[in-house]
Design a protein around this motif. Structure first.
Motif, mmCIF file in Angstrom:
data_model
loop_
_atom_site.group_PDB
_atom_site.id
_atom_site.type_symbol
_atom_site.label_atom_id
_atom_site.label_comp_id
_atom_site.label_asym_id
_atom_site.label_seq_id
_atom_site.Cartn_x
_atom_site.Cartn_y
_atom_site.Cartn_z
ATOM 1 N N THR A 70 0.843 -1.189 0.000
ATOM 2 C CA THR A 70 0.000 0.000 0.000
ATOM 3 C C THR A 70 0.885 1.248 0.000
ATOM 4 N N MET A 71 0.299 2.378 -0.389
ATOM 5 C CA MET A 71 1.053 3.632 -0.363
ATOM 6 C C MET A 71 1.422 4.012 1.068
ATOM 7 N N ALA A 72 0.482 3.811 1.995
ATOM 8 C CA ALA A 72 0.786 4.111 3.394
ATOM 9 C C ALA A 72 1.925 3.231 3.897
ATOM 10 N N GLY A 73 1.875 1.945 3.548
ATOM 11 C CA GLY A 73 2.933 1.037 3.962
ATOM 12 C C GLY A 73 4.277 1.394 3.356
ATOM 13 N N ARG A 74 4.257 1.813 2.093
ATOM 14 C CA ARG A 74 5.506 2.223 1.447
ATOM 15 C C ARG A 74 6.081 3.459 2.130
ATOM 16 N N CYS A 75 5.225 4.404 2.480
ATOM 17 C CA CYS A 75 5.657 5.596 3.204
ATOM 18 C C CYS A 75 6.290 5.204 4.540
ATOM 19 N N PHE A 76 5.661 4.258 5.240
ATOM 20 C CA PHE A 76 6.172 3.796 6.529
ATOM 21 C C PHE A 76 7.536 3.128 6.361
ATOM 22 N N SER A 77 7.672 2.282 5.342
ATOM 23 C CA SER A 77 8.903 1.519 5.154
ATOM 24 C C SER A 77 10.071 2.384 4.694
ATOM 25 N N THR A 78 9.800 3.304 3.775
ATOM 26 C CA THR A 78 10.880 4.108 3.190
ATOM 27 C C THR A 78 11.122 5.404 3.937
ATOM 28 N N GLN A 79 10.136 5.844 4.739
ATOM 29 C CA GLN A 79 10.207 7.121 5.453
ATOM 30 C C GLN A 79 10.312 8.297 4.484
#
Length: 392
Positions: A70-79
């Motif tokens: 998900t986009m939210a998950g990608r944001c969380f993972s990559t910061q």
């Protein structure tokens, strides 16, 4: 100055609102950018999903977002701040992070996203992290939001013991995780940066469930008391051994306590029946020999004879401390996870260029998948990265 005053006003407003109403404070900040549709997503204890508050925006339910896919998950993972078109507007995902501890993601919708708005949105994410941490001292709202499953009493006790799951300062970072997150009992870790010394410890208490959690709590308390007394590692181990032996009886805790000089990279440690640390360097693994040592709680630690092991880190080295539940995990067919598999995964993930906290999350997920999604024993990992001399 205008931006500073705007953020100061948001902080003042948060001081007078109920602690669970912090999203209203964030909505005011987003509104000043011409935006709306604010949702605060907090990562669950297993770091597999991001759970929302509020649960509805404009009458539409806000779904839980997976960390993977998900986009939210990608944001969380990559910061990284991410964006995507939302009709004639722009949806934005912003990391909610305090230093290196990844708490979740803030989502919002803006009329447009220029560089100034992107920067201000990122700063709202930093503000959100501070507000969540402050509010969590006064309300259970955000503790409960992080729960994707019921938390057992032993696990509740262990999570309340832990320091933040990640920390970074200068050229040094540290990240830790526990599994199984909702049932963990006897494993724990701790750390503290005191001047130029990063103190580290990992514990594995005998048994399972509530008795093991009580024993682990005593070990961590004894460790912190000794550490804050400023005594050297042999004395720390001795005091912890005496405290556990004097109160619990017929129990033991394995532990590894260490200290990293963040200026020079000099790492020293003492083991009490615990696996030695693993060092990743230049795409390979250094595995110091395991020195035989008795666990804590038997009353047999010889403080005079205990000699710390030492290793000089090189810039870019990563050091993993772990409990035996990691390497002793077994697949449904009985195959053991093993130390070689841990080494291979650690080297692969460490070479991915990802943040240390994300490397650790992926290691834990690999361990879980190997065992069919559920561990049969507690497993704890603490990952330290040293990139060079710190300005601390």
């Amino acid at each position: 100055m205008t931006t500073l005053r705007a953020f100061a006003r948001l902080l003042r407003d948060a001081q007078t609102r109920a602690p669970e109403d912090l999203v209203r404070t964030l909505e005011e900040g987003v509104a000043s950018l011409g935006g709306d549709s604010v949702v605060l997503l907090l990562v669950d204890y297993e770091q597999q999903v991001l759970r929302p508050t509020p649960e509805q925006v404009a009458g539409v339910e806000v779904p839980t977002a997976a960390v993977v896919g998900t986009m939210a998950g990608r944001c969380f993972s990559t910061q990284e701040v991410l964006d995507a078109p939302a009709g004639d507007r722009v949806q934005v995902w912003v990391p909610v992070t305090e230093r290196a501890e990844r708490l979740g993601v803030l989502t919002l919708v803006l009329p447009e996203l220029d560089e100034e708005r992107r920067l201000l949105a990122a700063e709202l994410g930093l503000l959100a992290a501070l507000l969540v941490l402050a509010a969590s001292s006064y309300t259970d709202r955000f503790h409960l939001q992080r729960r994707h499953a019921p938390l057992e009493l032993a696990a509740e006790m262990q999570w309340s013991l832990l320091p933040p799951l990640a920390f970074a300062c200068g050229g040094t970072s540290v990240s830790g995780l526990l599994e199984p997150a909702y049932q963990v009992g006897g494993d724990c870790f701790d750390y503290a940066l005191n001047g130029t010394t990063l103190d580290l410890a990992v514990f594995d208490a005998m048994g399972h469930g509530l008795p093991s959690s009580v024993l682990s709590s005593l070990a961590v308390g004894a460790y912190r008391h000794a550490r804050r007394s400023g005594v050297p590692l042999p004395e720390m181990i001795g005091r912890m051994d005496a405290a556990i032996a004097g109160l619990m009886g017929d129990t033991f805790v394995t532990a590894l306590v260490g200290q990293l000089d963040v200026r020079t990279g000099r790492l020293s440690w003492l083991s009490a029946g615990h696996p030695a640390p693993v060092v990743v360097r230049d795409g390979g693994v250094l595995a110091p020999a395991q020195t035989p040592a008795l666990p804590l709680g038997l009353g047999l630690v010889d403080r005079e004879a205990a000699t710390p092991e030492e290793l000089s880190l090189q810039p870019g080295d990563r050091v993993l401390l772990y409990t035996d539940g990691v390497i002793e995990a077994r697949a449904p067919d009985g195959e053991e996870f093993g130390i070689d598999r841990l080494h291979d995964l650690l080297v692969r993930e460490a070479g991915s260029g990802l943040l240390a906290a994300e490397v650790l999350r992926r290691l834990v997920q690999a361990c879980l998948q190997f065992q069919g999604g559920r561990l049969r024993d507690d497993a704890t990992l603490l990952l330290v990265e040293w990139t060079g001399a710190s300005s601390t």
